[in-house]
Design a protein around this motif. Structure first.
Motif, PDB file in Angstrom:
ATOM      1  N   ARG A  56      19.900  10.466  40.600  1.00 21.14           N
ATOM      2  CA  ARG A  56      19.446  11.356  41.667  1.00 21.14           C
ATOM      3  C   ARG A  56      19.963  12.782  41.452  1.00 21.14           C
ATOM      4  NH1 ARG A  56      17.136  10.117  46.682  1.00 21.14           N
ATOM      5  NH2 ARG A  56      17.242  11.874  48.095  1.00 21.14           N
ATOM      6  N   ASN A  57      19.555  13.384  40.377  1.00 20.28           N
ATOM      7  CA  ASN A  57      19.947  14.758  40.091  1.00 20.28           C
ATOM      8  C   ASN A  57      18.897  15.700  40.671  1.00 20.28           C
ATOM      9  OD1 ASN A  57      20.725  17.212  39.069  1.00 20.28           O
ATOM     10  ND2 ASN A  57      21.051  16.470  36.998  1.00 20.28           N
ATOM     11  N   GLU A  58      19.265  16.430  41.691  1.00 20.90           N
ATOM     12  CA  GLU A  58      18.337  17.324  42.372  1.00 20.90           C
ATOM     13  C   GLU A  58      18.657  18.789  42.113  1.00 20.90           C
ATOM     14  OE1 GLU A  58      18.937  15.979  46.332  1.00 20.90           O
ATOM     15  OE2 GLU A  58      17.866  14.107  45.993  1.00 20.90           O
ATOM     16  N   SER A  59      19.287  19.086  40.978  1.00 18.40           N
ATOM     17  CA  SER A  59      19.678  20.463  40.701  1.00 18.40           C
ATOM     18  C   SER A  59      18.500  21.333  40.267  1.00 18.40           C
ATOM     19  CB  SER A  59      20.783  20.495  39.646  1.00 18.40           C
ATOM     20  OG  SER A  59      20.316  19.937  38.433  1.00 18.40           O
ATOM     21  N   SER A  60      17.460  20.724  39.718  1.00 19.61           N
ATOM     22  CA  SER A  60      16.258  21.469  39.331  1.00 19.61           C
ATOM     23  C   SER A  60      15.100  20.488  39.211  1.00 19.61           C
ATOM     24  CB  SER A  60      16.471  22.183  37.991  1.00 19.61           C
ATOM     25  OG  SER A  60      16.537  21.231  36.943  1.00 19.61           O
ATOM     26  N   LEU A  61      13.891  21.005  39.104  1.00 18.51           N
ATOM     27  CA  LEU A  61      12.743  20.103  38.925  1.00 18.51           C
ATOM     28  C   LEU A  61      12.850  19.341  37.607  1.00 18.51           C
ATOM     29  CD1 LEU A  61       9.751  22.181  40.321  1.00 18.51           C
ATOM     30  CD2 LEU A  61      10.715  20.085  41.249  1.00 18.51           C
ATOM     31  N   ASN A  62      13.343  19.992  36.557  1.00 16.67           N
ATOM     32  CA  ASN A  62      13.529  19.295  35.279  1.00 16.67           C
ATOM     33  C   ASN A  62      14.560  18.175  35.417  1.00 16.67           C
ATOM     34  OD1 ASN A  62      11.642  20.778  33.872  1.00 16.67           O
ATOM     35  ND2 ASN A  62      13.141  22.284  33.148  1.00 16.67           N
ATOM     36  N   ALA A  63      15.635  18.437  36.155  1.00 17.91           N
ATOM     37  CA  ALA A  63      16.661  17.414  36.361  1.00 17.91           C
ATOM     38  C   ALA A  63      16.097  16.241  37.157  1.00 17.91           C
ATOM     39  CB  ALA A  63      17.875  18.004  37.074  1.00 17.91           C
ATOM     40  N   VAL A  64      15.277  16.529  38.156  1.00 20.28           N
ATOM     41  CA  VAL A  64      14.630  15.458  38.917  1.00 20.28           C
ATOM     42  C   VAL A  64      13.753  14.631  37.987  1.00 20.28           C
ATOM     43  CG1 VAL A  64      12.913  14.937  40.706  1.00 20.28           C
ATOM     44  CG2 VAL A  64      14.712  16.601  41.157  1.00 20.28           C
ATOM     45  N   ALA A  65      12.987  15.312  37.149  1.00 17.73           N
ATOM     46  CA  ALA A  65      12.102  14.600  36.222  1.00 17.73           C
ATOM     47  C   ALA A  65      12.890  13.726  35.251  1.00 17.73           C
ATOM     48  CB  ALA A  65      11.244  15.600  35.450  1.00 17.73           C
ATOM     49  N   ASP A  66      14.075  14.193  34.848  1.00 18.11           N
ATOM     50  CA  ASP A  66      14.885  13.444  33.885  1.00 18.11           C
ATOM     51  C   ASP A  66      15.710  12.333  34.518  1.00 18.11           C
ATOM     52  OD1 ASP A  66      13.913  15.025  31.872  1.00 18.11           O
ATOM     53  OD2 ASP A  66      15.669  16.353  31.810  1.00 18.11           O
ATOM     54  N   SER A  67      15.787  12.293  35.845  1.00 16.96           N
ATOM     55  CA  SER A  67      16.576  11.253  36.518  1.00 16.96           C
ATOM     56  C   SER A  67      15.940   9.884  36.323  1.00 16.96           C
ATOM     57  CB  SER A  67      16.652  11.529  38.024  1.00 16.96           C
ATOM     58  OG  SER A  67      17.389  12.676  38.294  1.00 16.96           O
ATOM     59  N   ASN A  68      16.778   8.859  36.395  1.00 18.80           N
ATOM     60  CA  ASN A  68      16.291   7.491  36.366  1.00 18.80           C
ATOM     61  C   ASN A  68      15.752   7.178  37.763  1.00 18.80           C
ATOM     62  OD1 ASN A  68      16.300   4.622  36.838  1.00 18.80           O
ATOM     63  ND2 ASN A  68      17.475   4.373  34.966  1.00 18.80           N
ATOM     64  N   HIS A  69      14.446   6.960  37.875  1.00 18.15           N
ATOM     65  CA  HIS A  69      13.827   6.719  39.180  1.00 18.15           C
ATOM     66  C   HIS A  69      13.718   5.236  39.508  1.00 18.15           C
ATOM     67  CE1 HIS A  69      12.871  10.938  39.205  1.00 18.15           C
ATOM     68  NE2 HIS A  69      12.248  10.813  38.057  1.00 18.15           N
ATOM     69  N   TRP A  70      14.103   4.388  38.602  1.00 20.91           N
ATOM     70  CA  TRP A  70      13.933   2.946  38.768  1.00 20.91           C
ATOM     71  C   TRP A  70      15.159   2.252  39.330  1.00 20.91           C
ATOM     72  CZ3 TRP A  70       9.289   1.072  38.642  1.00 20.91           C
ATOM     73  CH2 TRP A  70       8.314   1.620  37.815  1.00 20.91           C
ATOM     74  N   CYS A  71      16.315   2.581  38.844  1.00 25.22           N
ATOM     75  CA  CYS A  71      17.509   1.775  39.094  1.00 25.22           C
ATOM     76  C   CYS A  71      18.090   1.991  40.483  1.00 25.22           C
ATOM     77  CB  CYS A  71      18.567   2.090  38.040  1.00 25.22           C
ATOM     78  SG  CYS A  71      19.966   0.976  38.097  1.00 25.22           S
ATOM     79  N   LEU A  72      18.221   0.922  41.241  1.00 27.68           N
ATOM     80  CA  LEU A  72      18.919   0.924  42.526  1.00 27.68           C
ATOM     81  C   LEU A  72      20.379   0.595  42.264  1.00 27.68           C
ATOM     82  CD1 LEU A  72      16.412  -1.171  44.667  1.00 27.68           C
ATOM     83  CD2 LEU A  72      16.640   1.314  44.612  1.00 27.68           C
ATOM     84  N   MET A  73      21.263   1.297  42.960  1.00 24.01           N
ATOM     85  CA  MET A  73      22.691   1.032  42.805  1.00 24.01           C
ATOM     86  C   MET A  73      23.336   0.916  44.168  1.00 24.01           C
ATOM     87  SD  MET A  73      24.213   3.219  39.661  1.00 24.01           S
ATOM     88  CE  MET A  73      23.152   4.646  39.645  1.00 24.01           C
ATOM     89  N   ASP A  74      24.483   0.334  44.185  1.00 22.42           N
ATOM     90  CA  ASP A  74      25.197   0.157  45.440  1.00 22.42           C
ATOM     91  C   ASP A  74      26.123   1.337  45.723  1.00 22.42           C
ATOM     92  OD1 ASP A  74      26.972  -0.345  43.451  1.00 22.42           O
ATOM     93  OD2 ASP A  74      27.573  -2.308  44.148  1.00 22.42           O
ATOM     94  N   ILE A  75      25.687   2.528  45.349  1.00 23.20           N
ATOM     95  CA  ILE A  75      26.411   3.725  45.757  1.00 23.20           C
ATOM     96  C   ILE A  75      25.517   4.468  46.739  1.00 23.20           C
ATOM     97  CG2 ILE A  75      27.797   3.910  43.667  1.00 23.20           C
ATOM     98  CD1 ILE A  75      25.954   6.150  42.724  1.00 23.20           C
ATOM     99  N   GLU A  76      26.108   5.224  47.610  1.00 27.75           N
ATOM    100  CA  GLU A  76      25.426   5.788  48.764  1.00 27.75           C
ATOM    101  C   GLU A  76      24.235   6.677  48.430  1.00 27.75           C
ATOM    102  OE1 GLU A  76      27.178   8.461  52.156  1.00 27.75           O
ATOM    103  OE2 GLU A  76      28.351   6.639  51.837  1.00 27.75           O
ATOM    104  N   VAL A  77      24.300   7.460  47.384  1.00 26.51           N
ATOM    105  CA  VAL A  77      23.277   8.472  47.138  1.00 26.51           C
ATOM    106  C   VAL A  77      22.359   8.107  45.972  1.00 26.51           C
ATOM    107  CG1 VAL A  77      24.550  10.370  48.137  1.00 26.51           C
ATOM    108  CG2 VAL A  77      24.953   9.757  45.774  1.00 26.51           C
ATOM    109  N   ALA A  78      22.218   6.856  45.688  1.00 22.63           N
ATOM    110  CA  ALA A  78      21.360   6.419  44.579  1.00 22.63           C
ATOM    111  C   ALA A  78      19.917   6.259  45.058  1.00 22.63           C
ATOM    112  CB  ALA A  78      21.886   5.104  44.014  1.00 22.63           C
ATOM    113  N   ASN A  79      19.064   5.796  44.159  1.00 23.76           N
ATOM    114  CA  ASN A  79      17.682   5.497  44.537  1.00 23.76           C
ATOM    115  C   ASN A  79      17.682   4.507  45.687  1.00 23.76           C
ATOM    116  OD1 ASN A  79      16.450   7.097  42.536  1.00 23.76           O
ATOM    117  ND2 ASN A  79      16.790   5.514  41.014  1.00 23.76           N
TER     118      ASN A  79
END
Length: 168
Positions: A124-147
């Motif tokens: 969940r990198n929201e620092s730029s549109l490129n960073a959003v595009a490069d983030s892993n959009h699939w993986c759910l994690m048990d941390i608060e700010v994940a997908n």
């Protein structure tokens, strides 16, 4: 290692649970290396909680995850992972599109912000549109700010919305 080889050879084993089996000295490198061979790997769910997995073994895990194996769920809860382990796993998640759920809670050495931040940025990198595009959009994690959704498209849309709304 023989057990892991048998798991690989079996035509229909997809879920493997190795819980609290190696708490006296951690999951052995050779056993883990044998289990995580990517050639012909059929395992989709791997639960390895309470095995004292630490940095020694963990270098094998990120290398395995970076190969984008068939694995959909990985449970590494209640082990001995620390922030540097989390950073290695986070880096591997950048190229992994198949892992859908990573459980990593209960690692007492993973309480510092660095490890959680590395994992958060990987998904969940929201620092730029490129960073959003490069983030892993699939993986759910048990941390608060994940997908938060099983849908890759919804996760990506939420990240883009968060980025754009923070700029106004």
């Amino acid at each position: 290692a023989e057990l892991c080889s048998a798991i690989h050879r079996h035509p229909s084993i997809k879920d493997v649970i190795i819980m609290d089996c190696f708490s006296d000295g951690g999951l052995g490198n050779e056993m883990l290396r044998t289990l995580l061979r990517t050639d012909e790997l059929k395992i989709e769910k791997l639960k390895m909680s309470m095995n004292d997995i630490s940095s020694v073994e963990t270098t094998l895990l990120p290398e395995f995850l970076a190969t984008n194996p068939r694995l959909k769920e990985l449970d590494l809860s209640i082990n001995d992972l620390d922030d540097s382990d989390a950073a290695l796993i986070a880096n591997a998640l950048r190229s992994n599109t198949k892992l859908r759920h990573l459980t990593i809670d209960g690692n007492l050495d993973l309480v510092a912000d660095d490890g959680n931040e590395a994992l958060r940025v990987a998904v969940r990198n929201e620092s730029s549109l490129n960073a959003v595009a490069d983030s892993n959009h699939w993986c759910l994690m048990d941390i608060e700010v994940a997908n938060q959704s099983d849908s890759r498209e919804i996760n990506r849309a939420r990240k883009i919305y968060a980025l754009l709304s923070s700029r106004n």
